[in-house]
Design an enzyme around this catalytic site. Structure first.
Site, PDB file in Angstrom:
ATOM      1  N   ASP B  55       0.819  -1.223   0.000  1.00 27.50           N
ATOM      2  CA  ASP B  55       0.000   0.000   0.000  1.00 27.50           C
ATOM      3  C   ASP B  55       0.846   1.264   0.000  1.00 27.50           C
ATOM      4  O   ASP B  55       2.038   1.214   0.279  1.00 27.50           O
ATOM      5  CB  ASP B  55      -0.846   0.033   1.279  1.00 27.50           C
ATOM      6  CG  ASP B  55      -2.103  -0.796   1.139  1.00 27.50           C
ATOM      7  OD1 ASP B  55      -2.536  -1.033  -0.003  1.00 27.50           O
ATOM      8  OD2 ASP B  55      -2.638  -1.207   2.176  1.00 27.50           O
ATOM      9  N   TYR B 114       7.243  -9.938   6.755  1.00 27.36           N
ATOM     10  CA  TYR B 114       6.922  -8.525   6.957  1.00 27.36           C
ATOM     11  C   TYR B 114       7.403  -8.113   8.341  1.00 27.36           C
ATOM     12  O   TYR B 114       7.355  -8.904   9.288  1.00 27.36           O
ATOM     13  CB  TYR B 114       5.410  -8.285   6.880  1.00 27.36           C
ATOM     14  CG  TYR B 114       4.881  -8.102   5.483  1.00 27.36           C
ATOM     15  CD1 TYR B 114       4.907  -6.847   4.881  1.00 27.36           C
ATOM     16  CD2 TYR B 114       4.333  -9.164   4.776  1.00 27.36           C
ATOM     17  CE1 TYR B 114       4.407  -6.664   3.605  1.00 27.36           C
ATOM     18  CE2 TYR B 114       3.837  -8.985   3.491  1.00 27.36           C
ATOM     19  CZ  TYR B 114       3.874  -7.731   2.904  1.00 27.36           C
ATOM     20  OH  TYR B 114       3.377  -7.547   1.645  1.00 27.36           O
TER      21      TYR B 114
END
Lengths: 249, 249
Positions: B55, B114
């Site tokens: 994003d 992540y």
């Protein structure tokens, strides 16, 4: 009416967005931003004195400054909050406290620590952009360390200063240590001294890197240092790799 | 005419300046910048496929992508140089290499790592701006670690996904580990899994932080996970703290 009280500030900044420490007419310096902050909080103009004037692009992990404040004395933690609410996020007041009026951020400073960061590798990672000097060619760290040793001690650093004699009474300074370390691609050069002339750290790093690239002989660097003379082909390392780490009193 | 050859790229980016990975009409995404770079070098349009669509504001230390190139095959090191010369400094191609046409950056991905970074302290240092979530109130790390354990394993993560069912065939994923560490003010939360749904990491971190702040009970987080239902008061941690660390094949 309350006596003016002197507040000491520890300030960190990412210098890449600012025109250095010292106040300028366009107003985009660290000093300008701090003075505007105090002015907005107190309603009266304030003059902020820094320990050292960092150039455009130079960073600080802990610059020190003082300011004299009349009016109602706020608790130090409130100053931190109120200033940070007004300052751009790239400038942060880390902490502050009231000090004696004998304390002066610049004149009382006894030791300064500067760090120069070099990224030695083919690609500069995005998170290092404007925070390190990118050198893609290999550096000979042994040569660099050997050359650095010559700067330790008390010397006339006129050969490694810009605008010498203009702002300084003396070009004699003492460097207590130069520490060079490499961790993966990142080389850090830490300078620990009693004070530094204008562009002195960047000019020394420029010479060290020229030696480490085989473009300059250590003897020539030493000769320049010993001569106290301005050399013909001086080269300052770029501002983006330089960090004021700490000021000691 | 030469066969199309598939090039695999490892790309790092500081996401704060871009509108995410995936191509958009305004052209300021990582994919757009890479495709323009290939287009300018080869003279023909290129389509770059990423392992995952990060994003806006999300960073990557090593995003993986592939692209099919016809024409004369340049050596991989030349691609790195040529692309980095055209890309903004906040996007860097770290390395690349030719791979089999069976390789697909997204479909072949087996593991993703992540990292979510939290700055837990009163003042966010300037060098952490847009690279960590600043939380000034104290966090109970024990509570956070205990809550995190419930996410490890194979679950239907529908309760921790945005737009569920829209882009994904299944909302079942496996998280192999969640590792939470604190070093001074910096808390890192590492997620190691076979894949992550849209906003899944940020929604999990949002819930973990709510628990650590005493604003949510761990039982309620677990109930939401087990229900596979969208909860009413979901809260995603901000994009600026999220880093795609690595993709494994």
């Amino acid at each position: 009416m309350a006596m003016a009280r002197r507040l000491k500030l520890i300030v960190a900044y990412d210098g890449s967005q600012f025109a250095g420490w010292q106040s300028q007419s366009h107003g985009n310096t660290i000093q300008d931003h701090l003075e505007r902050g105090f002015g907005r909080i107190t309603g009266t103009p304030a003059r902020v004195h820094g320990a050292g004037r960092t150039d455009a692009g130079v960073h600080a992990l802990a610059q020190c400054a003082h300011v004299d404040l009349s009016g109602k004395p706020l608790p130090p933690a409130r100053w931190v909050e109120a200033l940070n609410a007004l300052l751009p996020p790239a400038i942060r007041v880390l902490r502050c406290g009231y000090v004696s009026n004998n304390f002066h951020a610049r004149l009382s400073a006894k030791r300064k620590i500067y760090r120069y960061r070099i990224w030695s590798g083919p690609v500069l990672p995005p998170f290092e952009y404007r925070r390190a000097w990118h050198i893609a060619r290999p550096l000979d760290l042994k040569v660099m360390k050997a050359a650095a040793k010559h700067f330790v001690g008390t010397h006339d650093f006129a050969g490694f200063a810009a605008n010498r004699g203009k702002a300084e009474n003396s070009t004699i300074r003492t460097i207590y240590s130069v520490r060079i370390r490499q961790k993966a691609a990142c080389i850090t050069v830490d300078f620990y001294g009693d004070g530094f002339l204008y562009k002195m750290v960047r000019l020394i790093v420029g010479a060290l890197v020229k030696c480490a690239l085989g473009k300059m002989r250590t003897e020539d660097v030493v000769a320049r240092l010993e001569s106290g003379q301005l050399g013909p082909a001086r080269f300052a390392a770029p501002a983006e790799g330089l960090f004021l780490i700490r000021v000691r009193y």
